[in-house]
Enzyme design. Structure first.
Site, PDB file in Angstrom:
ATOM      1  N   LYS A   1      -4.294  -1.769   2.251  1.00 43.89           N
ATOM      2  CA  LYS A   1      -3.243  -1.308   1.341  1.00 43.89           C
ATOM      3  C   LYS A   1      -2.217  -0.446   2.080  1.00 43.89           C
ATOM      4  CE  LYS A   1      -6.186   0.805  -1.396  1.00 43.89           C
ATOM      5  NZ  LYS A   1      -7.432   0.471  -0.672  1.00 43.89           N
ATOM      6  N   ARG A  17      -6.718   4.552  -9.707  1.00 41.61           N
ATOM      7  CA  ARG A  17      -8.078   4.280  -9.261  1.00 41.61           C
ATOM      8  C   ARG A  17      -9.043   4.132 -10.435  1.00 41.61           C
ATOM      9  NH1 ARG A  17      -7.304   5.425  -3.789  1.00 41.61           N
ATOM     10  NH2 ARG A  17      -9.100   5.552  -2.544  1.00 41.61           N
ATOM     11  N   ARG A  26     -11.108   1.931  12.043  1.00 40.21           N
ATOM     12  CA  ARG A  26      -9.836   2.548  11.645  1.00 40.21           C
ATOM     13  C   ARG A  26      -9.610   3.870  12.362  1.00 40.21           C
ATOM     14  NH1 ARG A  26      -8.072   3.175   5.465  1.00 40.21           N
ATOM     15  NH2 ARG A  26      -9.995   4.364   5.189  1.00 40.21           N
ATOM     16  N   ARG A  85     -11.505   9.141  10.304  1.00 44.82           N
ATOM     17  CA  ARG A  85     -11.654   9.933   9.088  1.00 44.82           C
ATOM     18  C   ARG A  85     -13.121  10.197   8.805  1.00 44.82           C
ATOM     19  NH1 ARG A  85      -8.035   6.963   4.594  1.00 44.82           N
ATOM     20  NH2 ARG A  85      -9.891   7.487   3.391  1.00 44.82           N
ATOM     21  N   ARG A 123     -18.019   5.161  -1.404  1.00 43.30           N
ATOM     22  CA  ARG A 123     -16.665   4.806  -1.833  1.00 43.30           C
ATOM     23  C   ARG A 123     -16.647   3.405  -2.434  1.00 43.30           C
ATOM     24  NH1 ARG A 123     -13.896   5.655   3.464  1.00 43.30           N
ATOM     25  NH2 ARG A 123     -12.028   4.792   2.510  1.00 43.30           N
TER      26      ARG A 123
HETATM   27  P1  ADP Z   1      -8.996   4.295   1.089  1.00 38.83           P
HETATM   28  O1  ADP Z   1      -7.741   3.553   0.870  1.00 38.83           O
HETATM   29  O2  ADP Z   1      -9.580   4.073   2.424  1.00 38.83           O
HETATM   30  O3  ADP Z   1      -9.995   4.147  -0.020  1.00 38.83           O
HETATM   31  P2  ADP Z   1      -7.589   6.757   0.384  1.00 38.83           P
HETATM   32  O4  ADP Z   1      -6.889   7.422   1.492  1.00 38.83           O
HETATM   33  O5  ADP Z   1      -6.785   5.983  -0.604  1.00 38.83           O
HETATM   34  O6  ADP Z   1      -8.722   5.850   1.031  1.00 38.83           O
HETATM   35  O7  ADP Z   1      -8.437   7.811  -0.459  1.00 38.83           O
HETATM   36  C1  ADP Z   1      -9.286   8.739   0.181  1.00 38.83           C
HETATM   37  C2  ADP Z   1      -9.937   9.630  -0.876  1.00 38.83           C
HETATM   38  O8  ADP Z   1      -8.928  10.390  -1.573  1.00 38.83           O
HETATM   39  C3  ADP Z   1     -10.698   8.896  -1.967  1.00 38.83           C
HETATM   40  O9  ADP Z   1     -12.029   8.592  -1.587  1.00 38.83           O
HETATM   41  C4  ADP Z   1     -10.640   9.930  -3.121  1.00 38.83           C
HETATM   42  O10 ADP Z   1     -11.575  10.971  -2.908  1.00 38.83           O
HETATM   43  C5  ADP Z   1      -9.252  10.516  -2.953  1.00 38.83           C
HETATM   44  N1  ADP Z   1      -8.235   9.790  -3.758  1.00 38.83           N
HETATM   45  C6  ADP Z   1      -7.177   9.081  -3.299  1.00 38.83           C
HETATM   46  N2  ADP Z   1      -6.464   8.545  -4.311  1.00 38.83           N
HETATM   47  C7  ADP Z   1      -7.092   8.929  -5.453  1.00 38.83           C
HETATM   48  C8  ADP Z   1      -6.865   8.686  -6.848  1.00 38.83           C
HETATM   49  N3  ADP Z   1      -5.851   7.925  -7.288  1.00 38.83           N
HETATM   50  N4  ADP Z   1      -7.742   9.246  -7.731  1.00 38.83           N
HETATM   51  C9  ADP Z   1      -8.761  10.005  -7.334  1.00 38.83           C
HETATM   52  N5  ADP Z   1      -9.039  10.265  -6.048  1.00 38.83           N
HETATM   53  C10 ADP Z   1      -8.225   9.734  -5.096  1.00 38.83           C
HETATM   54  P1  ADP Z   2      -6.598   0.841   2.924  1.00 37.36           P
HETATM   55  O1  ADP Z   2      -5.328   1.640   2.785  1.00 37.36           O
HETATM   56  O2  ADP Z   2      -6.694  -0.278   1.920  1.00 37.36           O
HETATM   57  O3  ADP Z   2      -7.820   1.696   2.937  1.00 37.36           O
HETATM   58  P2  ADP Z   2      -5.732   0.387   5.718  1.00 37.36           P
HETATM   59  O4  ADP Z   2      -4.341  -0.120   5.614  1.00 37.36           O
HETATM   60  O5  ADP Z   2      -5.938   1.778   6.144  1.00 37.36           O
HETATM   61  O6  ADP Z   2      -6.534   0.081   4.327  1.00 37.36           O
HETATM   62  O7  ADP Z   2      -6.532  -0.612   6.688  1.00 37.36           O
HETATM   63  C1  ADP Z   2      -7.889  -0.401   7.030  1.00 37.36           C
HETATM   64  C2  ADP Z   2      -8.101  -0.732   8.515  1.00 37.36           C
HETATM   65  O8  ADP Z   2      -7.980  -2.137   8.722  1.00 37.36           O
HETATM   66  C3  ADP Z   2      -7.095  -0.091   9.460  1.00 37.36           C
HETATM   67  O9  ADP Z   2      -7.766   0.231  10.667  1.00 37.36           O
HETATM   68  C4  ADP Z   2      -6.052  -1.182   9.689  1.00 37.36           C
HETATM   69  O10 ADP Z   2      -5.419  -1.059  10.967  1.00 37.36           O
HETATM   70  C5  ADP Z   2      -6.905  -2.439   9.618  1.00 37.36           C
HETATM   71  N1  ADP Z   2      -6.206  -3.599   9.023  1.00 37.36           N
HETATM   72  C6  ADP Z   2      -5.301  -3.609   8.007  1.00 37.36           C
HETATM   73  N2  ADP Z   2      -4.918  -4.864   7.718  1.00 37.36           N
HETATM   74  C7  ADP Z   2      -5.612  -5.693   8.561  1.00 37.36           C
HETATM   75  C8  ADP Z   2      -5.649  -7.123   8.765  1.00 37.36           C
HETATM   76  N3  ADP Z   2      -4.921  -7.969   8.027  1.00 37.36           N
HETATM   77  N4  ADP Z   2      -6.477  -7.574   9.724  1.00 37.36           N
HETATM   78  C9  ADP Z   2      -7.235  -6.739  10.463  1.00 37.36           C
HETATM   79  N5  ADP Z   2      -7.241  -5.404  10.334  1.00 37.36           N
HETATM   80  C10 ADP Z   2      -6.435  -4.865   9.396  1.00 37.36           C
END
Ligand code: ADP
Ligand code: ADP
Ligand code: ZN
Length: 220
Positions: free
Chosen positions: A13, A88, A127, A160, A171
């Site tokens: 995302k 979420r 990541r 992270r 998660r």
């Molecule tokens: P990822 O895309 O890898 O799941 P994020 O960076 O979006 O991780 O989120 C990391 C953490 O931040 C989540 O596990 C949660 O604790 C918090 N968080 C992010 N967005 C929200 C949301 N919309 N509502 C509640 N908690 C959130």
């Molecule tokens: P999210 O915001 O949904 O948690 P991220 O954009 O942070 O996801 O991506 C998660 C990990 O996967 C990062 O290390 C990113 O560089 C990698 N990644 C994202 N898109 C792709 C893809 N199409 N193929 C392989 N790796 C990817």
């Protein structure tokens, strides 16, 4: 275009939203990035949020809804926006609709990046995130030009805390229980766009752009 991005943690995302934001010239905001900045700054809000984030739980709705509302009111909403990592759960989705209704606009679409669990694990385990600007890399699939250094701002990259295995598992549980129902919420409104999230970063990006083009030509 007014968009939200949905999908499991690690689906890509953040990567896609940042690219799309540039391509479409609309501002984007990731609630996770804002929360991590609050944690790093040591603010009271950051301290509260950290206790949930460390466990892989959702931060309380009232906190994130306030963050989103403040941001939406700070931008030119007519020009569009992209939200990453919000909503979420269904309550957050309803609150967003209510905020947008008050601002006399409607969401264009909710984009769901569909990626199977085995691929998610590969993506999350490699990541790397920039401590300073939040840019995201992958050890294998999207490495930085210089080892452990951000291409954008030169700061240190780190893994992270919540990308470690036991927190990732939690998660996923939270995603399945709370966030998946949001897909039905948007499906029922005819706003859900399902995008196959497998393939290279570029391929997925082209796929999203194509679907958005189809969407805007069909609504003309
Ligand atoms: P990822 O895309 O890898 O799941 P994020 O960076 O979006 O991780 O989120 C990391 C953490 O931040 C989540 O596990 C949660 O604790 C918090 N968080 C992010 N967005 C929200 C949301 N919309 N509502 C509640 N908690 C959130
Ligand atoms: P999210 O915001 O949904 O948690 P991220 O954009 O942070 O996801 O991506 C998660 C990990 O996967 C990062 O290390 C990113 O560089 C990698 N990644 C994202 N898109 C792709 C893809 N199409 N193929 C392989 N790796 C990817
Ligand atoms: Zn950086």
């Amino acid at each position: 275009m007014r968009l939200v991005f949905l999908g499991p943690p690690g689906a890509g995302k953040g990567t896609q939203v940042k690219m799309l934001s540039k391509a479409l010239g609309v501002p984007s905001m990731a609630t996770g990035d804002v929360l991590r900045m609050e944690v790093a700054s040591g603010s009271e809000l950051g301290r509260e949020a950290k206790s949930y984030m460390d466990k892989g739980e959702l931060v309380p709705d009232d906190i994130v809804i306030k963050i989103v509302e403040k941001w939406l009111r700070s931008i030119n909403i007519a020009k569009g926006f992209i939200l990453d990592g919000y909503p979420r759960n269904v309550r957050q989705a309803r609150e967003l609709d209510e905020i947008l209704r008050q601002m006399n606009v409607e969401l264009t679409a909710a984009i769901y990046l569909d990626v199977p669990e085995n691929e998610i694990v590969r993506r999350l385990s490699g990541r790397l995130t920039c401590r300073k600007c939040g840019a995201v890399y992958h050890i294998e699939f999207n490495p930085p030009k210089e080892d452990r250094k951000c291409d954008v701002c030169g700061s240190e990259l780190y893994q992270r805390e919540d990308d470690k295995e036991d927190v990732v598992r939690q998660r996923f549980r939270v995603y399945t229980e709370s966030t998946k129902p949001v897909l039905d919420y948007y499906k029922d409104k005819g706003k859900l766009l399902v995008i196959d999230g497998l393939g290279s970063i570029e391929e997925v990006n082209k796929r999203i752009l194509k679907r958005l083009q189809e969407l805007s030509s069909s609504s003309k």
